[in-house]
Structure formats: C-alpha cells, structure tokens
Design a protein around this motif. Sequence first.
Motif, short mmCIF file in Angstrom:
data_model
loop_
_atom_site.label_atom_id
_atom_site.label_comp_id
_atom_site.label_asym_id
_atom_site.label_seq_id
_atom_site.Cartn_x
_atom_site.Cartn_y
_atom_site.Cartn_z
N TYR A 63 0.80 -1.21 0.00
CA TYR A 63 0.00 0.00 0.00
C TYR A 63 0.85 1.28 0.00
O TYR A 63 0.29 2.37 0.08
N PHE A 81 -5.81 5.29 7.39
CA PHE A 81 -6.02 3.99 8.04
C PHE A 81 -7.40 3.43 7.70
O PHE A 81 -7.54 2.25 7.34
N LEU A 82 -8.42 4.26 7.82
CA LEU A 82 -9.79 3.80 7.51
C LEU A 82 -9.91 3.42 6.03
O LEU A 82 -10.58 2.44 5.69
N HIS A 83 -9.26 4.19 5.16
CA HIS A 83 -9.32 3.90 3.73
C HIS A 83 -8.63 2.57 3.42
O HIS A 83 -9.17 1.75 2.66
N GLN A 85 -8.19 0.05 5.35
CA GLN A 85 -8.96 -1.08 5.88
C GLN A 85 -9.99 -1.56 4.87
O GLN A 85 -10.25 -2.76 4.77
N THR A 86 -10.56 -0.62 4.13
CA THR A 86 -11.53 -1.03 3.10
C THR A 86 -10.85 -1.74 1.94
O THR A 86 -11.51 -2.44 1.18
N LYS A 87 -9.52 -1.56 1.81
CA LYS A 87 -8.76 -2.21 0.74
C LYS A 87 -8.12 -3.52 1.20
O LYS A 87 -7.40 -4.15 0.43
N TYR A 89 -6.26 -3.88 4.26
CA TYR A 89 -5.12 -3.75 5.18
C TYR A 89 -5.50 -4.30 6.55
O TYR A 89 -6.50 -3.90 7.14
N SER A 90 -4.70 -5.22 7.07
CA SER A 90 -5.00 -5.87 8.35
C SER A 90 -3.98 -5.54 9.43
O SER A 90 -4.00 -6.14 10.50
N SER A 92 -1.80 -2.87 12.13
CA SER A 92 -2.24 -2.01 13.23
C SER A 92 -2.21 -0.55 12.81
O SER A 92 -1.52 -0.16 11.87
N ARG A 93 -2.99 0.26 13.53
CA ARG A 93 -3.00 1.70 13.29
C ARG A 93 -1.64 2.31 13.63
O ARG A 93 -1.16 3.21 12.93
#
Length: 253
Positions: A63, A81-83, A85-87, A89-90, A92-93
């Motif tokens: 990414y 981070f939120l974006h 996650q939709t793609k 990404y697993s 940590s923040r």
Amino acid sequence: QHERRAAKWARVQEVQQLYASGMSIRAIARQTGLSRQTVRTYLRWTDLPHISRPRRRTLLDAYKDEISQLLRQGYSGSQIFLHLQTKGYSGSRSTLTQYVANLRREGTNANPPRASQAQFRRRRMNPRHVARLLTRSSNELDDEDKQQIALIRDTVSGAHRVIELCQAFRELLNKHDAAGLERWVREARTSGIREIEQFSRGLVQDWQAVAAAVTEPWSNGQVEGQVNRLKMVKRQMYGRASFQLLRIRLLLA
C-alpha cells in the motif's frame, strides 16, 4: 548505525589488545563479559565486517504507493487507516501512523494542502475523549471540538446515530424531561448499537432511581462526601477500632 559500528570496533580492539598482553581467552571473556566464542571471533577480525540483512517485508508494502498518493491529496493518518482497511489492510494503526510520520519527516509530503475536515487538534482520540465530546452541550464546544465531532461523524460507521442519541440524552437531562427519557430508552434499545443498548437496559433495571435523578433537583453528592469521610476515618484507625469509637470520631470531626 555509524556510532554502533564504531563502538563495536573499539570493543574488538580492546579484546585484541588484552590477548596481545598475554591474557587467556577465558580471562578476557571473564573481564569483558563476552562469551569465549565471541572473543575467538573478535581475535580473527582485521576489520569490522559489514553484515547486510535482507529488508523485512511488512503489511504496508502493498500500500506504500497509495499511502504517498493519499498524503499528497491531504488525507490525515486516521483517514488513510480507515481507507486502507476497506482495501484489505489488516495491520495495526500504530504501524501505519509511524510510517506516515516518517514520510512527513522525510519531506515526501512536501507540505500538501490538508483536507478541511482533518484540520483538528492532532492528538489520539481515545474512547474517553470521544465520550466527553459527544456528551457536552453545544455551547461548551469550541471550534476544534466541533471539527472533531464532524470528523467522527464522517469517518466512523454509525457515528451519526450515536451522536444523535448522546445529544438527545444530554438535552433531556438539562430539561428534567422524564417523558423524554422514556422515549429515549425506547429508541436506544432498538438503535442497533451494542453499547447504547446495554446502557439503556441498565437504566431500565433501576428505573425509579434514574427517573428521580432526571426529574428531581436533589443530588446525592453530599451523601457520597460523608461516606468518603467515614472511610477515611476508618482507615486512619486501620480497621481495628470499635463502632462506638468510629461513631464518636466521625461526629466530633
């Protein structure tokens, strides 16, 4: 890294000098705290070898180009981070936040225009801080607080409904509206938000006390203060005095 290599080479030279002075490997190991195998290794070196370790792959590798692009578009770390996650990404923040901070320090972002909704106080919004924001009345909020609430509403799924319920609960408390409390509990129990539903069930279980707290002007703060004073006096006596002495001390105090 250069300082670490210099310190290690100084250690190697120390070992070699001790060996040249006639000390045994065992004595050198005992004096320096190194293992005997390490001492033997240091004695063979004529220069500090350069150890090249392969770069470890991370969950961010796939990414990184997209992260740089989002930064140039003005996205904040939380939005990225939120974006991601939709793609898929697993990670940590914190890992992502550190990577974004490094990019900004290196000048990769080159001072891009920040997204208007991300212009808020740069601090981690933990649950307790968010709870304080959502339960304040509107006249207690400054511009930064309002921007944070807007960011939460826009980026967190279901936040709009949570904000509505929190503000409605605050409003009925201010107006001592018992009928409004009943309506609020009915809405909360069907909100689909687990924490709000649990809170509403707790209100129902002690309904008479809750309704009195909403409608009556009285507070139990005075009682709680006296109980706290009683506990303090009891602890001063290490729990060993009789009830009569405890009573006398509390009343005379």
